[in-house]
Design a protein around this motif. Structure first.
Motif, mmCIF file in Angstrom:
data_model
loop_
_atom_site.group_PDB
_atom_site.id
_atom_site.type_symbol
_atom_site.label_atom_id
_atom_site.label_comp_id
_atom_site.label_asym_id
_atom_site.label_seq_id
_atom_site.Cartn_x
_atom_site.Cartn_y
_atom_site.Cartn_z
ATOM 1 N N ARG A 1 -0.799 -105.277 115.352
ATOM 2 C CA ARG A 1 -2.361 -104.710 114.054
ATOM 3 C C ARG A 1 -1.138 -103.575 113.315
ATOM 4 N NH1 ARG A 1 -5.615 -100.813 113.408
ATOM 5 N NH2 ARG A 1 -5.733 -100.392 116.000
ATOM 6 N N ALA A 2 -0.765 -103.545 112.603
ATOM 7 C CA ALA A 2 -0.555 -102.791 111.007
ATOM 8 C C ALA A 2 -1.331 -101.534 111.261
ATOM 9 C CB ALA A 2 0.034 -103.802 110.076
ATOM 10 N N ILE A 3 -0.522 -100.093 110.992
ATOM 11 C CA ILE A 3 -1.210 -99.001 110.800
ATOM 12 C C ILE A 3 -0.586 -98.503 110.523
ATOM 13 C CG2 ILE A 3 -2.034 -99.224 113.042
ATOM 14 C CD1 ILE A 3 -0.492 -97.258 114.523
ATOM 15 N N ARG A 4 -0.621 -96.795 109.647
ATOM 16 C CA ARG A 4 -0.140 -96.237 109.043
ATOM 17 C C ARG A 4 -1.138 -95.003 109.203
ATOM 18 N NH1 ARG A 4 0.479 -96.420 102.217
ATOM 19 N NH2 ARG A 4 2.021 -98.067 102.730
ATOM 20 N N ARG A 5 -0.012 -94.004 109.871
ATOM 21 C CA ARG A 5 -0.318 -92.251 109.240
ATOM 22 C C ARG A 5 0.345 -91.913 108.564
ATOM 23 N NH1 ARG A 5 -3.837 -95.822 111.730
ATOM 24 N NH2 ARG A 5 -4.616 -95.577 113.435
ATOM 25 N N ARG A 6 -0.877 -90.506 108.543
ATOM 26 C CA ARG A 6 -0.150 -89.712 107.545
ATOM 27 C C ARG A 6 -0.305 -87.995 108.604
ATOM 28 N NH1 ARG A 6 -2.347 -92.328 104.021
ATOM 29 N NH2 ARG A 6 -0.916 -93.839 102.177
ATOM 30 N N SER A 7 0.755 -87.186 108.484
ATOM 31 C CA SER A 7 0.860 -85.310 108.752
ATOM 32 C C SER A 7 0.077 -85.562 107.798
ATOM 33 C CB SER A 7 2.305 -85.476 108.820
ATOM 34 O OG SER A 7 2.329 -85.196 108.096
ATOM 35 N N GLN A 8 -0.359 -83.909 108.195
ATOM 36 C CA GLN A 8 -1.179 -83.292 107.056
ATOM 37 C C GLN A 8 0.693 -82.198 106.484
ATOM 38 O OE1 GLN A 8 -4.785 -82.083 106.183
ATOM 39 N NE2 GLN A 8 -4.895 -83.902 107.550
ATOM 40 N N PRO A 9 0.350 -82.014 104.933
ATOM 41 C CA PRO A 9 1.073 -81.921 104.025
ATOM 42 C C PRO A 9 1.737 -80.252 104.461
ATOM 43 C CG PRO A 9 -0.870 -81.635 102.591
ATOM 44 C CD PRO A 9 -1.354 -82.313 104.348
ATOM 45 N N ILE A 10 2.734 -79.336 104.638
ATOM 46 C CA ILE A 10 2.565 -78.047 104.914
ATOM 47 C C ILE A 10 3.601 -76.991 103.513
ATOM 48 C CG2 ILE A 10 3.949 -76.590 106.508
ATOM 49 C CD1 ILE A 10 4.216 -78.272 108.596
ATOM 50 N N THR A 11 2.575 -75.758 103.798
ATOM 51 C CA THR A 11 2.476 -75.361 102.549
ATOM 52 C C THR A 11 3.760 -73.862 103.325
ATOM 53 O OG1 THR A 11 0.875 -75.843 101.389
ATOM 54 C CG2 THR A 11 2.008 -73.523 101.010
ATOM 55 N N LEU A 12 4.747 -73.649 102.009
ATOM 56 C CA LEU A 12 5.851 -72.614 102.579
ATOM 57 C C LEU A 12 5.599 -71.229 101.497
ATOM 58 C CD1 LEU A 12 8.510 -75.041 103.691
ATOM 59 C CD2 LEU A 12 6.894 -73.082 105.116
ATOM 60 N N GLU A 13 5.795 -69.979 101.461
ATOM 61 C CA GLU A 13 5.857 -69.072 100.372
ATOM 62 C C GLU A 13 7.097 -68.756 101.364
ATOM 63 O OE1 GLU A 13 3.665 -68.107 98.819
ATOM 64 O OE2 GLU A 13 1.904 -69.507 98.852
ATOM 65 N N VAL A 14 7.739 -69.327 99.653
ATOM 66 C CA VAL A 14 9.430 -68.948 99.734
ATOM 67 C C VAL A 14 9.803 -67.416 98.795
ATOM 68 C CG1 VAL A 14 12.090 -69.771 98.515
ATOM 69 C CG2 VAL A 14 9.918 -71.031 99.585
ATOM 70 N N ARG A 15 10.546 -66.568 99.100
ATOM 71 C CA ARG A 15 10.599 -65.368 98.949
ATOM 72 C C ARG A 15 11.724 -65.508 98.312
ATOM 73 N NH1 ARG A 15 10.590 -61.581 104.007
ATOM 74 N NH2 ARG A 15 11.626 -63.232 104.861
ATOM 75 N N PRO A 16 12.105 -64.606 96.955
ATOM 76 C CA PRO A 16 13.413 -64.293 96.257
ATOM 77 C C PRO A 16 14.059 -63.480 96.917
ATOM 78 C CG PRO A 16 11.898 -62.894 95.359
ATOM 79 C CD PRO A 16 11.106 -63.707 96.304
ATOM 80 N N LYS A 17 15.270 -63.102 96.559
ATOM 81 C CA LYS A 17 16.766 -63.448 96.850
ATOM 82 C C LYS A 17 16.432 -61.313 96.856
ATOM 83 C CE LYS A 17 20.835 -63.142 94.086
ATOM 84 N NZ LYS A 17 21.903 -63.166 93.362
ATOM 85 N N PRO A 18 16.460 -60.795 98.034
ATOM 86 C CA PRO A 18 16.173 -59.537 97.438
ATOM 87 C C PRO A 18 17.345 -58.315 96.862
ATOM 88 C CG PRO A 18 16.974 -60.225 100.137
ATOM 89 C CD PRO A 18 17.240 -61.162 98.997
ATOM 90 N N ALA A 19 16.396 -57.261 96.417
ATOM 91 C CA ALA A 19 16.761 -56.999 95.141
ATOM 92 C C ALA A 19 17.991 -56.223 94.771
ATOM 93 C CB ALA A 19 15.897 -55.380 94.181
ATOM 94 N N ASN A 20 17.976 -55.136 96.853
ATOM 95 C CA ASN A 20 18.784 -55.004 97.260
ATOM 96 C C ASN A 20 20.832 -55.377 97.380
ATOM 97 O OD1 ASN A 20 17.887 -55.210 99.019
ATOM 98 N ND2 ASN A 20 18.197 -54.230 100.504
ATOM 99 N N TYR A 21 20.290 -56.795 97.150
ATOM 100 C CA TYR A 21 21.462 -57.201 97.866
ATOM 101 C C TYR A 21 22.967 -57.306 96.191
ATOM 102 C CZ TYR A 21 24.170 -61.443 99.470
ATOM 103 O OH TYR A 21 24.740 -61.674 100.316
ATOM 104 N N PRO A 22 23.768 -56.945 96.329
ATOM 105 C CA PRO A 22 24.880 -56.944 95.407
ATOM 106 C C PRO A 22 25.188 -57.868 94.971
ATOM 107 C CG PRO A 22 26.261 -56.862 97.788
ATOM 108 C CD PRO A 22 24.959 -57.155 97.645
ATOM 109 N N LYS A 23 25.591 -57.449 93.082
ATOM 110 C CA LYS A 23 24.793 -58.478 91.987
ATOM 111 C C LYS A 23 26.392 -59.328 92.431
ATOM 112 C CE LYS A 23 21.587 -55.945 89.682
ATOM 113 N NZ LYS A 23 21.408 -55.207 88.118
ATOM 114 N N GLY A 24 26.197 -59.978 92.116
ATOM 115 C CA GLY A 24 27.807 -61.427 91.535
ATOM 116 C C GLY A 24 28.109 -61.833 92.537
#
Length: 583
Positions: free
Chosen positions: A241-264
């Motif tokens: 018998r053919a079946i199909r199953r799906r997982s639950q989607p996952i949400t991530l909160e992606v942070r930007p590069k920190p402000a104190n990181y050296p520019k350039g």
């Protein structure tokens, strides 16, 4: 004529009757293995066409509004009874509802025949009895949930099955906002228990690198396959018998590069970053002899493409010739490990002390959430004159410095009364025989020596007066020189630095320069600006991100390449006397 009309009418009647018999004997029947199921499950639609009708493929397009077609199989059976042949065609279609509620399998056309509509009740997956819902399911885990942009996110996908899987395929994470790398080539398979039920588990690992900050969603992953049923175990040709199953989607909160990181600076969010070098152990080096320095940058949690080019400091008194950097990476189940290796040939061009400055590469430690630096300390080199480049002993002055800093008169010959002279102290042993020669022999010996010395002087004067040959005008490869210059012009027009390097080196060799690299060519040129541009070309071809442009070099070479010096080891060399024999 009147008698023929009843005969024609009879024939038409018999024809319509035969067609009706065929239509009556051929039918298309549709049925399902179940008319009630839960969302996420599948059902089997069977269409049977029997009788003497010609076989046609069913039109499944009307199904796609409410169902996903997972697969189709076909079987054919034929019977011949008393010379009367009949055929039965059967299509088994695996369907998965794409929504819950009251759905209808619409009438389907099979050639000239049409099946009847079939109602189907699809219940929400939340109403599935506990235990039945856990037969086959997918779990997806992601860590960390709040990563930085371009930081590694480890994703683990597990497929649980309490029944035998006959075949199937499992989706891989994908999306425009991610870079995805599979960790490990093979699936991990094991068994476990959940709520008293034994499951087989297929586990996979991935490394995801989000490419922008903000809220990102990893879409649901799908498994599509066939599971064994009781009927498939009893029937050899049953495909399950053919079946199909799906997982639950996952949400991530992606942070930007920190402000104190050296520019350039290159953004390097990693679990660990190391920088080391391979350098000769000796402390003293000779001018003109290359020194191989190998820099290695290793990261845990980054792709090789994320590693920056290693800095190559410009040091006065030292020429640097980098090789093409080499990168490699390893995708293990613990994450990505990458490495970049840069080999550099360092050539000291004068005696003295040379200091290689400190190298510091900033990176963001994702374990401690703070800025750190991978460093190499400064290194000081002592450079001495090359062998054969030694200096001539100084001519004694009227005074020399004594050990206590006072000056004392330079010794003269008179202060050494025991200095040997030919007349005062004739040598013994082998020279005693010459001391006993007759006096008349000595004038003749002196005359022969004088004539030989005069002939030698005349030969030297004649040789020095001769004009140095023009290497370019007398070279038998004059056509090659023109071709080499034309090849340089074509390479310059293309803008390919590697092609320009090769063409310029070939042109220089055709002009008479005995060089094998552009660094040696630059060392023989009086034009410092041209030499500087040639060195820049030599370095730029190994640094794709270099800001150097070739316009100045092309302009300087429009009138041609300067003729090589008559004495290639003249004082204009950057490394004077590097290959010169001591005089």
């Amino acid at each position: 004529m009147v008698k023929r009309i009843p005969r024609i009418a009879l024939m038409l009647t018999l024809l319509f009757w035969a067609i009706g018999q065929v239509q009556a004997a051929s039918t298309a029947v549709a049925q399902v293995d179940r008319d009630q199921l839960y969302f996420g499950e599948s059902l089997t639609l069977t269409i049977t066409l029997n009788g003497k009708a010609r076989a046609h493929e069913p039109d499944l397009a009307p199904l796609r509004d409410d169902f996903a077609v997972l697969g189709t199989s076909t079987s054919t059976r034929m019977q011949i009874i008393n010379g009367d042949a009949s055929m039965e065609m059967e299509w088994r279609i695996q369907l998965e509802p794409i929504r819950s509620g009251k759905l209808v399998i619409p009438p389907l056309r099979v050639g000239p025949y049409v099946t009847e509509a079939i109602p189907v009740q699809v219940l929400p997956a939340s109403q599935m009895p506990k235990g039945q819902a856990d037969t086959v399911f997918i779990e997806v885990e992601a860590e960390p949930k709040t990563p930085y942009v371009q930081q590694q996110v480890k994703v683990t996908v597990r497929l649980f099955h309490a029944v035998s899987l006959l075949d199937g395929s499992l989706d891989e994470p994908a999306g425009d906002d991610w870079m995805v790398q599979r960790l490990g080539k093979n699936d991990t398979r094991y068994e476990t228990r959940r709520n008293g039920t034994r499951y087989g588990v297929v586990e996979r690992h991935y490394a995801l690198f989000p490419q922008k900050s903000g809220t990102l969603t990893l879409p649901a992953l799908s498994f599509q396959g066939r599971i064994a049923t009781q009927s498939s175990m009893n029937r050899f040709f049953d495909q399950g018998r053919a079946i199909r199953r799906r997982s639950q989607p996952i949400t991530l909160e992606v942070r930007p590069k920190p402000a104190n990181y050296p520019k350039g600076a290159a953004w390097l969010p990693a679990k660990r970053l190391e920088l080391w070098e391979d350098f000769p152990e000796q402390q003293t080096f000779k001018a003109g002899e290359p020194i191989t320095r190998t820099l290695v940058l290793k990261a845990n949690g980054l792709l090789a493409a994320q590693l920056p080019d290693l800095p190559i400091p410009q040091v006065d008194g030292l020429s640097a010739y980098p090789d093409q950097p080499a990168s490699d990476e390893t995708a293990g189940k613990q994450g990505m490990q990458s490495r970049k290796t840069q080999k550099i040939a360092l050539v000291p061009n004068r005696p003295g002390t040379v200091t290689l400055p400190e190298i510091a590469i900033p990176w963001w430690n994702t374990e401690t959430n703070q800025l750190e630096y991978a460093r190499l300390p400064a290194r000081t080199l002592r450079v001495v004159a090359a062998t054969g480049q030694g200096t001539t002993p100084p001519v004694p002055n009227s005074t020399t410095a004594s050990s206590n800093g006072e000056t004392a008169p330079s010794p003269t010959v008179a202060e050494h009364p025991q200095a040997p002279t030919v007349n005062k102290q004739p040598m013994a042993n082998g020279n005693e025989r010459t001391a006993g020669l007759p006096a008349w022999v000595w004038p003749w010996i002196a005359l022969l020596l004088l004539l030989g010395w005069a002939a030698n002087v005349l030969f030297c004067l004649k040789r020095c007066a001769r004009k140095p040959p023009d290497n370019r005008s007398q070279s038998p490869n004059r056509p090659d020189t023109r071709q080499a210059r034309k090849a340089w012009q074509q390479a310059a027009a293309s803008g390919d630095w590697t092609a320009m390097h090769n063409a310029l080196l070939h042109w220089a060799q055709a002009e008479g320069y005995a060089v094998t690299n552009l660094g040696a060519l630059a060392a023989q040129l009086r034009d410092t600006k041209l030499a500087e541009e040639i060195r820049a070309l030599e370095q730029a071809r190994f640094q794709p991100q270099s800001q150097w442009t070739a316009e100045t070099l092309i302009r300087l070479l429009q009138k041609g390449l300067p003729a090589p010096e008559a004495h290639p080891h003249s004082k204009t060399q950057v490394l004077p006397g590097l290959y010169e024999q001591a005089r």
